[in-house]
Design a protein around this motif. Structure first.
Motif, short mmCIF file in Angstrom:
data_model
loop_
_atom_site.label_atom_id
_atom_site.label_comp_id
_atom_site.label_asym_id
_atom_site.label_seq_id
_atom_site.Cartn_x
_atom_site.Cartn_y
_atom_site.Cartn_z
N ASP A 1 -12.15 4.70 0.10
CA ASP A 1 -11.41 3.52 -0.35
C ASP A 1 -12.39 2.34 -0.41
O ASP A 1 -13.00 1.99 0.60
CB ASP A 1 -10.28 3.21 0.63
N PRO A 2 -12.56 1.72 -1.56
CA PRO A 2 -13.52 0.61 -1.67
C PRO A 2 -13.08 -0.67 -0.98
O PRO A 2 -13.88 -1.58 -0.81
CB PRO A 2 -13.65 0.40 -3.18
N TRP A 3 -11.81 -0.74 -0.56
CA TRP A 3 -11.33 -1.95 0.11
C TRP A 3 -11.57 -1.87 1.61
O TRP A 3 -11.27 -0.86 2.24
CB TRP A 3 -9.84 -2.16 -0.15
N VAL A 4 -12.09 -2.94 2.17
CA VAL A 4 -12.31 -3.06 3.61
C VAL A 4 -11.40 -4.16 4.14
O VAL A 4 -11.31 -5.24 3.54
CB VAL A 4 -13.78 -3.40 3.92
N CYS A 5 -10.69 -3.88 5.23
CA CYS A 5 -9.82 -4.89 5.86
C CYS A 5 -10.61 -5.66 6.91
O CYS A 5 -11.27 -5.06 7.76
CB CYS A 5 -8.62 -4.22 6.53
N MET B 1 -5.35 -18.71 15.30
CA MET B 1 -4.67 -17.84 14.35
C MET B 1 -5.66 -16.90 13.68
O MET B 1 -6.79 -17.28 13.37
CB MET B 1 -3.96 -18.68 13.27
N PHE B 2 -5.23 -15.66 13.47
CA PHE B 2 -6.06 -14.66 12.81
C PHE B 2 -5.36 -14.20 11.54
O PHE B 2 -4.16 -13.95 11.53
CB PHE B 2 -6.32 -13.46 13.73
N LEU B 3 -6.13 -14.08 10.48
CA LEU B 3 -5.60 -13.64 9.20
C LEU B 3 -6.36 -12.40 8.72
O LEU B 3 -7.47 -12.13 9.16
CB LEU B 3 -5.70 -14.75 8.15
N ARG B 4 -5.73 -11.69 7.79
CA ARG B 4 -6.38 -10.52 7.19
C ARG B 4 -6.99 -10.92 5.85
O ARG B 4 -6.38 -11.61 5.04
CB ARG B 4 -5.37 -9.39 6.97
N TYR B 5 -8.21 -10.45 5.63
CA TYR B 5 -8.91 -10.66 4.37
C TYR B 5 -9.33 -9.29 3.84
O TYR B 5 -9.59 -8.37 4.62
CB TYR B 5 -10.14 -11.54 4.57
N SER B 6 -9.41 -9.17 2.52
CA SER B 6 -9.78 -7.89 1.90
C SER B 6 -11.07 -8.07 1.10
O SER B 6 -11.18 -8.99 0.29
CB SER B 6 -8.66 -7.40 0.97
N PHE B 7 -12.02 -7.16 1.35
CA PHE B 7 -13.31 -7.20 0.65
C PHE B 7 -13.50 -5.91 -0.12
O PHE B 7 -13.33 -4.82 0.43
CB PHE B 7 -14.45 -7.40 1.64
N HIS B 8 -13.85 -6.02 -1.41
CA HIS B 8 -14.04 -4.85 -2.27
C HIS B 8 -15.53 -4.49 -2.31
O HIS B 8 -16.35 -5.30 -2.75
CB HIS B 8 -13.52 -5.14 -3.68
N LEU B 9 -15.86 -3.29 -1.86
CA LEU B 9 -17.26 -2.89 -1.75
C LEU B 9 -17.94 -2.75 -3.11
O LEU B 9 -19.09 -3.14 -3.28
CB LEU B 9 -17.36 -1.58 -0.98
N ASP B 10 -17.26 -2.16 -4.09
CA ASP B 10 -17.88 -1.95 -5.40
C ASP B 10 -18.07 -3.26 -6.15
O ASP B 10 -19.06 -3.45 -6.84
CB ASP B 10 -17.04 -0.99 -6.23
N ARG B 11 -17.09 -4.15 -6.03
CA ARG B 11 -17.19 -5.43 -6.74
C ARG B 11 -17.95 -6.48 -5.94
O ARG B 11 -18.30 -7.53 -6.47
CB ARG B 11 -15.78 -5.96 -7.04
N ALA B 12 -18.18 -6.18 -4.66
CA ALA B 12 -18.89 -7.10 -3.77
C ALA B 12 -18.26 -8.49 -3.79
O ALA B 12 -18.94 -9.50 -3.95
CB ALA B 12 -20.38 -7.18 -4.15
N GLN B 13 -16.94 -8.51 -3.62
CA GLN B 13 -16.25 -9.80 -3.62
C GLN B 13 -14.97 -9.73 -2.81
O GLN B 13 -14.40 -8.66 -2.60
CB GLN B 13 -15.94 -10.24 -5.05
N TRP B 14 -14.52 -10.90 -2.37
CA TRP B 14 -13.28 -11.03 -1.62
C TRP B 14 -12.11 -11.02 -2.59
O TRP B 14 -12.24 -11.48 -3.73
CB TRP B 14 -13.27 -12.31 -0.80
#
Length: 213
Positions: A154-158, A172-185
């Motif tokens: 899965d190219p998405w990293v949590c 406060m903590f939030l979730r962010y998603s980073f795409h490995l193939d696109r190298a972007q948030w």
């Protein structure tokens, strides 16, 4: 005559095998940037899972079902057991202390009654993105508590980290998603305090300099 027939049969079989291999080769996915087929070309990190959830010395409790609220399940945080079907189907096979043992009801009770950090509580209560089978790393990135989870293929990293806000005296903590193939948030939504350092960390883990940005 028999020899000729055998040779022709072997030739036909070889030709059919060549055609099959060509078809398979043509149908095989070739990973390209942005294709999402990152597992074909990427070495996945083999990091030790740092989530440890030992038994708690507290009384048994009833936890309401998230799907059918009138129903409840008995959760025992001493033995780390639950009366639900999910636990008896898969969780019971994992050793106590391993996150794979916790069903959603155990996670909920653990997050509420366990002496866990606000970061781990946020991760455990994320019903949509948390998967006990995924590798999870918990630590600090530039001094900021951070959790990172991924799934091979899965190219998405949590990424869970501090958002910079506060609630009831706690960060406060939030979730962010980073795409490995696109190298972007995802949609440019990135952590305020340590986004660049997280990208450098992912670059080291996945052996991909392009992730540094």
């Amino acid at each position: 005559m028999g020899l000729v027939w055998a040779e022709e049969t072997a030739a036909c079989a070889a030709s059919a095998l060549d055609q099959l291999e060509s078809a398979v080769s043509a149908a095989s996915p070739v990973a390209t940037p942005g294709s999402g087929l990152s597992w074909v070309r990427r070495r996945w990190p083999r990091l030790t899972d740092t989530v440890n959830l030992p038994p708690l010395d507290v009384d048994k409790q009833q936890v309401p079902s998230l799907v059918n609220p009138p129903s409840t399940y008995q959760v025992d945080l001493r033995a780390l057991t639950c009366s639900c079907r999910q636990f008896h189907g898969s969780g019971i096979q994992a050793l106590p202390g391993k996150k794979e043992r916790l069903c959603r009801h155990l996670r909920q009770a653990y997050a509420e009654r366990g002496n866990v950090s606000p970061l781990l509580r946020t991760v455990l209560l994320d019903e949509v993105h948390f998967n006990a089978a995924d590798p999870w790393w918990l630590g600090e990135v530039e001094g900021v508590p951070t959790a990172i989870g991924w799934r091979e293929g899965d190219p998405w990293v949590c990424v869970y980290t501090q958002s910079g806000g506060w609630r009831r005296g706690q960060a406060m903590f939030l979730r962010y998603s980073f795409h490995l193939d696109r190298a972007q948030w995802l949609e440019g939504h990135q952590p305020r305090q340590n986004a660049k350092a997280i990208r450098h960390l992912l670059s080291e883990w996945f052996h991909d300099p392009s992730l540094r940005g």
